[in-house]
Scaffold this motif. Sequence first.
Motif, short mmCIF file in Angstrom:
data_model
loop_
_atom_site.label_atom_id
_atom_site.label_comp_id
_atom_site.label_asym_id
_atom_site.label_seq_id
_atom_site.Cartn_x
_atom_site.Cartn_y
_atom_site.Cartn_z
N TRP A 68 -1.48 5.62 6.61
CA TRP A 68 -2.23 5.59 8.30
C TRP A 68 -1.92 4.78 8.90
O TRP A 68 -1.59 5.60 9.88
CB TRP A 68 -4.16 4.19 7.96
N SER A 113 0.79 -1.29 -0.07
CA SER A 113 0.01 -0.30 0.12
C SER A 113 0.65 1.01 -0.02
O SER A 113 2.18 0.94 0.45
CB SER A 113 -0.89 -0.19 1.42
N GLU A 127 4.20 15.53 -1.37
CA GLU A 127 4.11 14.81 -2.93
C GLU A 127 4.50 16.61 -3.60
O GLU A 127 4.78 17.46 -3.87
CB GLU A 127 2.83 14.91 -3.20
N TYR A 187 -1.29 14.53 3.11
CA TYR A 187 -1.98 12.73 3.03
C TYR A 187 -1.18 12.14 2.83
O TYR A 187 -0.37 11.73 1.81
CB TYR A 187 -2.79 12.34 3.57
N SER A 230 0.64 3.19 2.41
CA SER A 230 1.18 3.79 3.57
C SER A 230 2.47 3.57 3.71
O SER A 230 3.37 3.64 4.87
CB SER A 230 -0.67 3.98 4.94
N GLN A 261 -0.40 9.00 -5.83
CA GLN A 261 -1.47 9.65 -5.82
C GLN A 261 -1.59 10.27 -7.18
O GLN A 261 -1.80 10.11 -7.99
CB GLN A 261 -2.03 10.42 -4.28
C1 LIG Z 1 0.28 10.91 -1.56
C2 LIG Z 1 -0.37 9.49 -0.19
N1 LIG Z 1 0.34 8.91 -0.06
C3 LIG Z 1 0.02 8.14 1.10
C4 LIG Z 1 -1.32 7.23 0.86
C5 LIG Z 1 -1.42 6.22 1.18
O1 LIG Z 1 -1.68 5.43 0.61
P1 LIG Z 1 -2.40 3.70 0.57
O2 LIG Z 1 -3.82 4.16 1.50
O3 LIG Z 1 -2.68 3.03 -0.43
O4 LIG Z 1 -1.91 3.10 1.76
C6 LIG Z 1 -2.51 8.43 0.10
C7 LIG Z 1 -3.78 7.80 0.23
O5 LIG Z 1 -4.26 8.25 -0.50
C8 LIG Z 1 -1.63 9.30 -0.76
O6 LIG Z 1 -2.55 10.54 -1.37
#
Ligand SMILES: Cc1ncc(COP(=O)(O)O)c(C=O)c1O
Length: 922
Positions: A632, A601, A699, A629, A603, A735
């Motif tokens: 999590w 993921s 980002e 963001y 995160s 993202q």
């Molecule tokens: C910029 C960014 N990084 C990390 C994440 C986390 O990704 P995930 O939901 O796959 O854990 C997100 C999720 O929306 C995100 O937008």
Amino acid sequence: MDAALARQIAEERFGLSVARLTELGGNEDLNYLAVTQEGARYVVKASATPRSALEAQSAALDFLTEAVATFDVPSPRLTMDGEAVVEIDGTHPFVRVISFVPGDMSVGSRRIVPGVGTALGSVSGEMVAKLASFSHPGLVEGGDWDLREAPRVVAGDPSLGSLLAASLERTARLALPVQVIHGDITEDNVVLGEDSDFAGVIDFGDLAPSWAVAELAVTLTSLLAHDGPVMAEVLDAVAAFHARRPLALDEARAIWPLVVRRALVLEAGAARVLAGDPDNAYAIARRPFERLVLARALALPYDEAELLMLDAVALLPRREAPLVRMFAGLGDTPELDLAVTSPMHDAGAWLTRPNPDDLPECVTRYGAPQLVPDAATGVVPRSIPLGMGAVLAPGKAVFAPAHALVRSAEPGAMVLALVDGGWVNILGVDPEVEAGETVPAGTVIGSTSGAVWVQLCAAPISPPRYVQPGLEDRWARICPDPSVLFGRDPAPASGPTADELSEARDAVVATVQEHYYERPPRIERGWRHHLFDDHGRGYLDMVNNVAILGHGEPRVADAVSRQLRLLNTNSRFNYAAIVEFSQALARRCPPGLDQVFLVNSGSEAVDLAIRIARAATGRSDIVAITEAYHGWTVGSDAISTSIGDNPRALDTRPSWVKLLPTPNAFRGAHRGADAGRYAPEAAEFIAALPEAPAALVCEPIFGNGGGILLPHGYLRDVYAAIRARGGLCVSDEVQVGYGRLGEHFWGFEQQEVVPDVIAVAKAMGNGHPLGAVITTRDIASRFAVEGSFFSSAGGSPVSCVVGSAVLRAMEEDGLQERARVVGLELADGLRALAARHPRLGAVHGMGLYLGVEIGGPDSPDADGAREICDALLDEGVIVQPTGDHKNVLKIKPPLTLDLPSVARFLAALDHVLTMSDARARL
Ligand SMILES: Cc1ncc(COP(=O)(O)O)c(C=O)c1O
């Protein structure tokens, strides 16, 4: 009559001690609300209507005050000399005072207010029932609002002529009683108590003789201006009217033609007013509603409407007598599953209706929603079958289902009138009987000639074969389940409704895991950039950035399915898939970034990137940016600062997180050309940090804020400042990266920088859990100080074949280039809309990562954004707000989005904004 004169007349002539006077809106009259010292409320009205007609209105008010207990009407107040009307000079010479009727108006609500149909239908019916015995010499015949006058009123507009002719044709032979009616029982003129438990009628300016049923038609037409389950409320209104003032058969049959006529009269009237007075604010504000109402009135075919109306007033016979089967030996014939979830619709096959010639012997299910090709077009499709079909061998005997009269019998099509009630329409049968013959139950009436269709109907009116979802219970009475005619059990009840499912979810899925929308549709299938609910309604998916290839992608499904059968294990084993995918990923990265860690993921990827940076530098602090963001997990959450996601984010960051302000050129401290100041300020901040940081994590395009581009050169300067302190630069591409930007595969390319570490996920797996960290050999080797790294499912054979399949499909379909081309068209279209709709602000982003501001830089409008998203759902479009203020529409659809879908999206947004602006002006 200005306010001063209104007050003077109210006090001197009508004896009121006025404490406050405020102007009220009005169509023809000038109206003021007068509140007396004692708190009583009155309306002071000046009218241009002839005195005799005003006296008739006053007489009707007195009459109704006496006669009606179920709703309130204003009572006229007399002058101190006992007069009802005072005459003054001016355009509106006749002044009256009437009591104010309190209550709420339902007219301004976008979605129809539940219960409003019953409330208005009751008032309308009661009004007609009571006014039947009212007459007055002052009443004027033949006004423009009398639907009997429609041919004269509509005459000037040839485009409406043929529509009117069709309506006239439907009522030509009907006997419709005439009496005095109110003529305008609409949401504009009825106030309601809480829960619609009280009603008051406030405007009697259109009181005149007309058809009694015209009262109901006018009421129903006004309901059509809302979104939501409008037809259910319309039919409730009809039933409520009928309960107060029973409708004769001819009147019930006239309802919909008169609804159309009312809509045509409104349209013609508005066009005439605007031709003479193009700036008439009232007429301009009403225009979108008149258009919508006419379109909706015309969208319902007359036969279909007539069946619904007759059912609503219980004028359709209900057959109780049993039926026998028409076909032998179909008890165990397989059912053709046409539901939304049927495998036969996979891989886009649903876009073509199945050809019966290609199907084995089978029977379809009555009443069960089907996925039909129209679902991709944005209309609410006719997805519910009101009969049953079957593919049968030709020449099979067909039996009469009951004692019946053959009404028509032609090759391929028969109609039977059942002696004990009901009609049967049959297609695909060659008759062996003739029209006019009577046949006992069970006699052979023909033989199958091809695909068969059988539909029961309670009346000799041609029923629709398929209907839109929403009125299933009513249609089940009108066109009952014919399963017994096929020798089969009745169709089983469908599964939980969207509301039931969402309630069950809230009981078991911790509700902190929010869902979109207050009352979400039940989505059970996707195809490319379309999503489908359990009723076969299609939605344009403008939000699913993860499904970059689109939904239901067969190449990914096939790869998963094959690999699951073959091998799925962990990355400590030696298999080809992990090498192939890691090589493919590394080839996509700048030279030197060729060491791949596979996780599950975004995160996890961000968390791992933080750990790698810390291990590689031996430091702990991380520089991050506000309003972002990152995930999590404990680490990725620590650097997440979006208060839109976590209202406490800014107060609760651990001390190792060092925050730079978001370099938002639209809404931040430095805007427009001044945005160049963010980078030097950030560099200064980094240089002054007491502890050298391990890394910057950010980002490359401000995703969470709605795709706002960082100021030109921002990352170049900030990366340099971080590197000057010996820190690493981590680009969170979760993202915005992976082709969505069109011009660039990675977001950092837009800023012309190369990071030390890339964190990526989401689109990589097209929805399958898959993430990666990619870095240099040197940095990766320094991470080894923390021992080995292992993720049980990260880099599994299944994940790796998914990753490879996604990259291959992106290339095969040219999706990055498509994102560029379609994204440009979409952004242009949004900017053109913003030029016409002041509520739309700036359009951010690039490719198919766009954000549209609702409100200005200092006036973010979260309520407006929410309202637009909710209204778009009713239009079959899924969009959600983002950003700290939740006021930016984030537009990040699957990259399969095509130009027709762009046009559909823009048209839906235009419609929603037009209606919302018009509603605000009401
Ligand atoms: C910029 C960014 N990084 C990390 C994440 C986390 O990704 P995930 O939901 O796959 O854990 C997100 C999720 O929306 C995100 O937008």
